[in-house]
Design an enzyme around this catalytic site. Structure first.
Site, PDB file in Angstrom:
ATOM      1  N   ASP A   6       9.324   3.080   1.442  1.00  0.00           N
ATOM      2  CA  ASP A   6       8.121   3.781   1.883  1.00  0.00           C
ATOM      3  C   ASP A   6       7.992   3.575   3.390  1.00  0.00           C
ATOM      4  O   ASP A   6       7.556   2.523   3.854  1.00  0.00           O
ATOM      5  CB  ASP A   6       6.898   3.226   1.141  1.00  0.00           C
ATOM      6  CG  ASP A   6       5.603   3.925   1.527  1.00  0.00           C
ATOM      7  OD1 ASP A   6       5.559   4.579   2.595  1.00  0.00           O
ATOM      8  OD2 ASP A   6       4.618   3.802   0.784  1.00  0.00           O
ATOM      9  N   PHE A  49       0.859  -1.181   0.000  1.00  0.00           N
ATOM     10  CA  PHE A  49       0.000   0.000   0.000  1.00  0.00           C
ATOM     11  C   PHE A  49       0.895   1.230   0.000  1.00  0.00           C
ATOM     12  O   PHE A  49       1.663   1.447   0.930  1.00  0.00           O
ATOM     13  CB  PHE A  49      -0.921   0.027   1.215  1.00  0.00           C
ATOM     14  CG  PHE A  49      -1.937   1.143   1.144  1.00  0.00           C
ATOM     15  CD1 PHE A  49      -3.137   0.967   0.485  1.00  0.00           C
ATOM     16  CD2 PHE A  49      -1.666   2.375   1.708  1.00  0.00           C
ATOM     17  CE1 PHE A  49      -4.070   1.992   0.390  1.00  0.00           C
ATOM     18  CE2 PHE A  49      -2.580   3.406   1.619  1.00  0.00           C
ATOM     19  CZ  PHE A  49      -3.790   3.223   0.967  1.00  0.00           C
ATOM     20  N   LYS A  77       2.416  10.643   7.927  1.00  0.00           N
ATOM     21  CA  LYS A  77       1.695  10.199   9.116  1.00  0.00           C
ATOM     22  C   LYS A  77       2.243  10.823  10.400  1.00  0.00           C
ATOM     23  O   LYS A  77       1.910  11.943  10.748  1.00  0.00           O
ATOM     24  CB  LYS A  77       1.671   8.675   9.191  1.00  0.00           C
ATOM     25  CG  LYS A  77       0.793   8.020   8.128  1.00  0.00           C
ATOM     26  CD  LYS A  77       0.579   6.560   8.377  1.00  0.00           C
ATOM     27  CE  LYS A  77      -0.266   5.878   7.306  1.00  0.00           C
ATOM     28  NZ  LYS A  77      -1.681   6.281   7.322  1.00  0.00           N
TER      29      LYS A  77
END
Length: 430
Positions: free
Chosen positions: A242, A157, A271
């Site tokens: 990532d 993802f 985040k």
């Protein structure tokens, strides 16, 4: 037009219940009816009102222990006073920059990231989210190498904007939007030999999460990232990590890459970087990779990226994580938490397939997909927030703020014990 004061004045409502119903009605009419139905079904038919530390309170005063952490946003907890105060001071001074002068908060944050990230990662570009950071990383990889092919992992993802979605390895999100960007190839996660088989001299980069989060908290073989580094080096391709979900102390080290001693060419962050106060994303790259952005600095820009409020929050967040030793706390408390979850795995073999994790990034994989909703409902009813991972609904994700205490962990485990016992009782009916 005349504006109804209920748009802006919550005091108009004579009870919290009325405010909740009005908010849900507005979701149904103006946001998304399906979201409203899903929240109601999951037992989340309330309105969040305030958060502090590990606790969220709804408008009716009920407290919830946050064991989800905003999917990895609230590493330092909700409303950390030091970060809030830093942002407040910047807000009063200059909320948004004019974009034509040097920005002190951006310069400070870029220096901090260069100091704490692995190896010789140095130059940063700031944006507003993880998917934007991935977009920039993919763009930089293609520009630097002059190549078009990107190798990504299945079940990965990386976001849902068009380029990031092209890298994401989950068909349920990809197929409705096809055709996506060309040149993306997906191989099994954790299998370096599969990467080598599809690697060629048209490959610009390999993009990978060091640990798959939405994929179900999947930890790769210990030599996986090192082998990817070797394969990329052998073919002149870049390696992109990532770390949008795994960065800023989540896994027990500042970055998941630190567990493996591997330096990527580009790293993406978001985040937790904004401290749970401001949206903030970043990509950081090695100097030799940054050449095209140095030659053409306006080839990739963002109006709001690197704004003073977000960068101020980022600086304060990194300082808090370091000074409060939150990565080490994540390591120690994560070990304690995982040990407790392993005990539940042994206690309920018909319900739990595996408990796994690293630091305070943990997953409890259930034997059946339908059990996830039941377990989550029991947790929410008991005042504990959790969720299953996007790519694997059988995995309950436990991703609390890194400031969670041992007594709070014990509370979560006790509620999980009861929820799993209930799931065990009714599993034959499912």
């Amino acid at each position: 037009m005349a504006l109804n004061k209920t748009f802006f004045t919550d005091e108009y409502f004579n009870s919290p219940e009325a405010l909740v119903e009005d908010t849900i009605h507005k979701y149904e009419e103006y946001v998304n009816p399906s979201v409203a139905r899903l929240f109601r079904f999951m037992g989340l038919g309330t309105v969040e009102w305030e958060g502090q530390g590990t606790v969220i309170r709804d408008v009716q005063g009920k407290e919830y222990l946050d064991c989800l952490g905003g999917y990895g946003v609230f590493n330092v907890g909700h409303g950390h006073p030091r970060i809030v105060e830093a942002v407040r001071q910047q807000l009063e001074r200059m909320p948004l920059g004019a974009k034509v002068f040097f920005s002190r908060p951006m310069a400070q944050l870029a220096q901090l990231l260069a100091e704490i990230t692995p190896g010789d990662l140095r130059y940063s570009f700031f944006c507003n989210s993880g998917t934007e950071a991935v977009e920039g990383a993919l763009k930089l990889a293609r520009l630097h190498t002059g190549r078009g092919k990107i190798i990504a992992a299945r079940n990965s993802f990386h976001g849902k904007t068009l380029g990031a979605l092209s890298a994401t390895g989950r068909d349920i999100f990809r197929q409705p939007c096809e055709p996506l960007l060309p040149g993306f190839v997906h191989v099994p996660f954790g299998d370096a030999e599969a990467v080598e088989k599809v690697m060629d001299y048209n490959t610009a980069a390999v993009i990978v999460e060091p640990i798959q989060g939405e994929g179900g908290i999947i930890i790769p073989p210990v030599d996986y990232l090192g082998r990817l580094r070797e394969i990329c080096d052998g073919h002149g391709a870049l390696l992109i990590f990532d770390e949008v979900q795994t960065g800023i102390g989540r896994t027990g080290k500042m970055f998941a890459a630190d567990h493996y001693g591997v330096v990527p060419d580009i790293m993406t962050l978001a985040k937790a970087l904004g401290g749970g106060v401001m949206p903030l994303g970043a990509l950081i790259a090695r100097p030799q990779v940054w050449d095209v952005f140095e030659t053409s600095p306006f080839l990739h820009t963002s109006t709001f990226g690197g704004n003073p409020l977000a960068c101020t929050a980022g600086v304060a967040t990194i300082q808090v994580v370091i000074e409060e030793n939150l990565a080490e706390k994540a390591h120690l408390h994560g070990q304690y938490f995982l040990q407790k979850l392993k005990a539940l795995e042994s206690k309920y073999p018909n319900v739990v397939t595996e408990a796994r994790g690293i630091g305070l990034l943990m997953g409890l994989e259930l034997t059946r997909e339908g059990m996830g909703g039941l377990v989550m409902a029991e947790l929410i009813d008991a005042g504990i927030i959790a969720a299953y991972t996007l790519n694997n609904p059988k995995v309950i994700r436990l991703e609390p703020p890194l400031i969670i205490t041992l007594s709070e962990i014990d509370r979560v485990v006790a509620v999980l014990d009861k929820a799993l016992a209930k799931a065990d009782e009714i599993r034959e009916e499912m």
